[in-house]
Design a protein around this motif. Structure first.
Motif, PDB file in Angstrom:
ATOM      1  N   HIS A  62      33.640 -92.871 -29.368  1.00  0.00           N
ATOM      2  CA  HIS A  62      34.236 -93.861 -28.462  1.00  0.00           C
ATOM      3  C   HIS A  62      33.180 -94.647 -27.704  1.00  0.00           C
ATOM      4  CE1 HIS A  62      33.615 -91.836 -24.486  1.00  0.00           C
ATOM      5  NE2 HIS A  62      33.494 -90.776 -25.252  1.00  0.00           N
ATOM      6  N   ASN A 129      36.768 -98.276 -23.611  1.00  0.00           N
ATOM      7  CA  ASN A 129      36.451 -97.311 -24.650  1.00  0.00           C
ATOM      8  C   ASN A 129      35.350 -96.376 -24.221  1.00  0.00           C
ATOM      9  OD1 ASN A 129      37.187 -96.830 -27.521  1.00  0.00           O
ATOM     10  ND2 ASN A 129      37.565 -99.024 -27.417  1.00  0.00           N
ATOM     11  N   ASP A 140      37.111 -87.689 -26.766  1.00  0.00           N
ATOM     12  CA  ASP A 140      37.066 -88.958 -27.484  1.00  0.00           C
ATOM     13  C   ASP A 140      38.437 -89.601 -27.324  1.00  0.00           C
ATOM     14  OD1 ASP A 140      36.499 -91.068 -29.223  1.00  0.00           O
ATOM     15  OD2 ASP A 140      35.300 -89.796 -30.521  1.00  0.00           O
ATOM     16  N   MET A 141      38.612 -90.759 -27.956  1.00  0.00           N
ATOM     17  CA  MET A 141      39.931 -91.365 -27.963  1.00  0.00           C
ATOM     18  C   MET A 141      40.882 -90.507 -28.806  1.00  0.00           C
ATOM     19  SD  MET A 141      39.662 -94.199 -26.239  1.00  0.00           S
ATOM     20  CE  MET A 141      40.886 -95.375 -26.799  1.00  0.00           C
ATOM     21  N   ASN A 147      40.705 -96.401 -33.715  1.00  0.00           N
ATOM     22  CA  ASN A 147      39.905 -97.107 -32.740  1.00  0.00           C
ATOM     23  C   ASN A 147      38.863 -97.978 -33.434  1.00  0.00           C
ATOM     24  OD1 ASN A 147      39.274 -97.621 -30.108  1.00  0.00           O
ATOM     25  ND2 ASN A 147      37.734 -96.017 -29.989  1.00  0.00           N
TER      26      ASN A 147
END
Ligand code: HEM
Ligand SMILES: [Cu+2]
Lengths: 754, 185
Positions: A62, A129, A140-141, A147
């Protein structure tokens, strides 16, 4: 002049100079000290280069995706910025003799589209982000690969949307070499559209330029990319929060990103459908928006139902950064945190309900118009709440005037100007007059320039140590931010003045009497341009040659207990990588205390007592306002008899809401004196200077008298003018006196804190 | 002040007004001068370059397709002057033909433009029985400004750069003086 070649060369020069700065700074990198990695080595053999390219194009981390987003957005900003400079160059002379009229039209179209779609959202997505997962303690995302895909859809969409310019350059080269076949025809016919970023029908249907189709496809693709990103943020914030972070512990920046993503989820698909319908109209003879069979106004409805929320999509992350960064440099917690969150959510909902205020001049039903005017003015309230909370956070704080703080404070100033001019625009009569003038351009640039890039710059400085492990040149940064502020105020202030003088917008040719204003605005714009170059230089140079950070607590945040999660993460990383010991300041104090003059006061902490006291305060303010306004009326009456105050200005007030007559105007005036101004006084009474409440009231009245004097001015000159000003002042002192005394008396009787 | 101090030292707490003026005021005036110089220099420079490069004076005409022309020929509309291609001057005809070939339907009129006023209002040009609507899409006027603007702009930029460089130059000067003072006599 040949726009395409010149624009690409200027843009290319800027990028090359960036690379040059980068290269020079690497050679002059600071000397290594001990174990700390101080010079960055890069090998330039083919294998490493390949590795690097593969790494950066396939990464799903990210933070790295965030950096890609930021770089992409900066690239677009520079491109759109070059176009802004080119427009301002054209406007140096009243006739279109530097670029042609067509070129000017193409310039403002591509400038608007590039800035709105390819600069703002990507940069904010990049910042989010990088920092949202750190702020909520996620690894993380939620969907790292999605992403990355979301990001990698952007370059092709930029290419589709902006392909006209490179295509023109290719076409010109082909012609230069005598190529005239189909290939040449293809490149030569693509050219940047001249429609304006709103792509109004029927012009956008009739335009034969094939590049318009690519532009629409590009916009559609960018919409998909943005929606993917938004979904990812929502899921990440909802499900990936660390165990200890409940909703009540979410940072204000995260709240703003969440709201923004929510708006995106509803707004962008709408743009997508509208764009598809337009494409069908253009290429497959459907008649959604054509005058015969369809309805061109339908496009405007659909477009603005997306377009107004879009305004908040780009504004809310900036507001989030402000609420986040400002407290760090005042040593106080954000004042009224919950209220800021509610105002954010409120904006998110309301933003879908005001779209028709962009269409007041299209002849829609007057009754409908009036309701849209009401909602539009209502949406100013949540924004005003934010401003009040920011100002109160600064008030009697421990201010450190570093570059981010300078940017924050001036941002508030520009936002207030932008907001007030916006409220005027939301009132139908004013809008009908100023709709197509530079007033609008000045108004929205005050906001769009004054808070969005300003906050991006502030964030780039604030988080620079985390992003690069080094410090930027602080002196240069301070200088750069002051220059940026100065340039922006000059440029966009001048635009507002030109608008008030009724200069229409979107014209390359203008009456010669505006030339001096236009030149001042252009010089201001060049100052902005220079300051952006200084910022670029600072960022790049310091990346290699800046002082390495020696402590994670760069801003002394531990002292006021505002050492937030991303910095804690940074501290851990510094320790683990380079063995940098965490520091502990000698004295700390909380950023929120009940001790006056130290932390943020906690009066608005709990909602319960608020419910009891607020109506009383409001009531006291109202009665105070009534007394004050009555006293004031006496003075104004005297002035009317003396012939220096014109009662007709009251009827102008009435016209603002669509009624007529002096008495209606007077009632409005009375209502304003009892609500708006009195409530503002009640809110600020604690924070305004002056100890006995009466002094506070007088000071307050003096400040607001300026606005009154401007609004009710009816063309007095000479001695009459002097008399007018003096009487306005006296009238306000009476108002302030009546308001303060009554308010003080009532609130002490009811024992509520003002 | 050495490079490192600029990054790490706390700002302006012990700075005198004089040094603040030097570090911020002089570069500020300098940047202002550069911006003014850019505005003036661009105008002046362009005014000189344009005629050399043939960038101005040739109006651009646009030729509409026969289909698009229809709306200009219907009875209710304005009456437009009509020309056959033969009636045009050589330059006009050349531009007309070039525009017909060009995918964008535009071309510059490079030599005498006798029917300029008619073209500005819009004319119908007939070739081989088809009429096409033709009009000036851009006049490309030449920019005329005071020739002094260019040199003045350049001077302003140079002065401005000097202003921007004042702080480091001043620092260098001080350093040199210090070194000279320290050397044994
Ligand atoms: C250096 C700063 C900037 C300058 C000098 C500048 C200048 C201009 C000018 C001259 C226009 C055309 C006005 C007209 O003819 O109607 C314009 C339009 C516009 N600008 Fe900027 N601008 C700047 C920054 C920005 C930024 C940061 C954004 C967005 C984030 C932005 C968004 C827009 C939009 C949406 C339009 C309207 C385009 C249209 O009329 O279709 N500008 N700007
Ligand atoms: Cu709106």
């Amino acid at each position: 002049m040949n726009r395409a070649v010149i624009e690409l060369s200027i843009f290319g020069t800027v990028l090359c100079s960036c690379w040059l700065v980068f290269w020079l700074s690497r050679r002059r990198a600071t000397q290594p000290d001990g174990g700390y990695q101080s010079t960055r080595e890069i090998d330039v053999d083919l294998e490493t280069l390949k590795q690097t390219v593969i790494h950066w194009t396939t990464t799903t981390n990210h933070r790295e995706v965030g950096i890609l987003y930021i770089l992409f957005g900066t690239f677009a900003a520079l491109w759109g910025g070059v176009e802004a400079m080119m427009m301002r160059t054209e406007l140096l002379t009243p006739s279109a003799d530097i670029w042609s009229v067509e070129t000017y039209n193409a310039l403002f179209t591509s400038h608007g589209i590039t800035m709105l779609f390819f600069f703002v959202t990507p940069v904010f997505f990049g910042i989010a982000n990088y920092f949202v997962p750190l702020l909520i303690g996620a690894d993380d995302m939620a969907f790292p690969r999605l992403n990355a895909i979301g990001f990698w859809l952007l370059p092709p969409s930029l290419l589709l949307a902006r392909g006209g310019l490179p295509a023109q350059v290719v076409g010109q080269f082909l012609r230069l070499f005598g190529v005239h076949g189909d290939l040449f025809r293809f490149f030569w016919t693509l050219q940047e559209p001249e429609l304006g970023w709103t792509l109004y029908t029927p012009l956008s249907i009739q335009s034969p330029n094939p590049q318009v189709n690519f532009l629409l496809l590009g916009l559609h693709l960018s919409g998909i990319a943005t929606t993917l990103g938004a979904i990812n943020f929502i899921v990440t914030i909802a499900y990936e929060r660390g165990n200890e972070i409940g909703w009540e512990h979410l940072d204000i920046f995260v709240w703003n990103i969440l709201t923004t993503s929510g708006i995106i989820l509803f707004a962008f698909p709408l743009l997508g459908s509208a764009v598809i319908m337009l494409l069908l109209d253009r290429n497959f003879a459907t008649t959604f928006f054509t005058p015969d069979g369809g309805d061109p106004i339908l496009w405007q409805h659909l477009f603005w139902f997306f377009g107004h929320p879009e305004v908040y999509i780009i504004f809310l992350p900036a507001a989030g950064l402000m609420s986040f960064i400002l407290p760090k440099f005042t040593g106080r917690k954000l004042f009224g945190f919950t209220f800021v969150v509610y105002s954010t959510l409120g904006i998110g909902v309301l933003s879908f309900g005001v779209w028709a205020h962009h269409m007041f001049t299209t002849g829609i039903d007057p009754q409908i118009r009036a309701s849209f005017m009401a909602v539009s003015i209502a949406i100013a309230i949540p924004s005003a709440i934010k401003v009040f909370n920011w100002i109160t956070t600064i008030w009697s704080g421990n201010i450190r005037l570093s570059a981010p703080m300078v940017l924050c404070i001036s941002s508030i100033g520009m936002f207030v100007v932008g907001g007030v001019t916006g409220v005027f625009l939301a009132t139908i009569p004013v809008d009908i007059f100023y709709h197509g003038t530079y007033y609008v351009v000045g108004h929205f640039h005050m906001i769009i320039m004054g808070i969005i890039p300003f906050m991006m710059f502030a964030a780039s400085y604030y988080w620079y140590p985390i992003l690069t492990g080094r410090l930027y040149d602080r002196q240069l940064a301070l200088f750069q931010s002051l220059l940026l502020v100065f340039g922006s105020v000059i440029t966009f202030g001048t635009l507002i003045v030109m608008g008030l003088l009724a200069l229409p917008r979107r014209y390359a040719v203008y009456p010669p009497e505006f030339a001096p204003f236009q030149r001042v605005a252009t010089v201001g714009a060049f100052l902005i341009g220079l300051s952006v170059l200084l910022w670029l230089y600072n960022m790049l140079w310091s990346y290699w040659s800046g002082e390495p950070v020696r402590t994670a607590d760069v801003w002394g945040l531990k002292r006021t207990q505002q050492f937030t999660r991303e910095w804690q993460w940074f501290e851990g990383r510094l320790e683990e990588r380079y063995g940098v010991e965490p520091t502990e300041p000698e004295i700390t104090r909380p950023s929120s205390t009940t001790v006056p003059g130290e932390g943020s006061p906690t009066v608005l902490r709990s909602v319960e007592p608020l419910l009891r006291t607020v109506p009383r305060i409001a009531f006291a303010a109202g009665i105070g306002g009534l007394v004050g306004t009555t006293l004031m009326s006496g003075v104004l009456f005297t002035a009317t008899i003396l012939g220096i105050f014109d009662l007709s200005s009251f009827s102008e007030l009435a016209e603002l809401v669509g009624a007529r007559g002096v008495s209606v105007g007077y009632l409005l005036f009375l209502a304003g004196g009892m609500t708006t101004w009195a409530l503002l006084f009640a809110v600020f009474a604690e924070y305004l200077p002056g100890r006995p409440r009466i002094i506070t009231g007088l000071a307050y009245a003096t400040i607001i008298s300026v606005g009154f004097a401007l609004a009710f001015y009816t063309g007095q000159t000479g001695l009459q003018l002097l008399g007018y000003v003096v009487f306005v002042l006296i009238a306000h002192w009476f108002y302030g006196f009546g308001l303060a005394v009554t308010f003080q008396y009532l609130s002490s009787r009811w024992q509520v804190e003002g | 002040m050495t490079g490192d101090e600029r990054y790490s030292s706390p700002l302006s707490e012990d700075e005198s007004t004089g040094s603040v003026v030097l570090t911020y005021g002089a570069p500020f005036l300098g940047t202002l001068l550069v911006a003014v110089g850019l505005a003036g220099g661009t105008l002046g420079g362009y005014a000189i370059a344009q005629s050399e490069l043939g960038l101005c004076g040739n109006p651009t005409i646009v030729v509409y397709s026969p289909a698009e022309t229809a709306q200009y020929t219907n009875p209710g509309g304005p009456t437009l002057e009509r020309f056959s291609a033969a009636e045009l001057t050589a330059g006009e005809r050349h531009a007309f033909e070039e525009a017909l070939r060009s995918p964008r339907q535009v071309a510059d009129v490079r030599s005498e433009f006798v029917h300029r006023d008619a073209f500005r209002r819009g004319v119908l040009v007939t070739t081989g029985g088809t009429a096409r609507y033709v009009t000036i899409s851009s006049t490309n006027p030449c920019l005329s400004v005071d020739p002094l603007l260019f040199p003045l702009g350049v001077v302003a930029i140079l002065l401005g750069i000097l202003g921007i460089l004042t702080p480091p130059l001043y620092r260098k000067l001080l350093e040199r003086e210090e070194r000279a003072g320290r050397t044994p006599r």
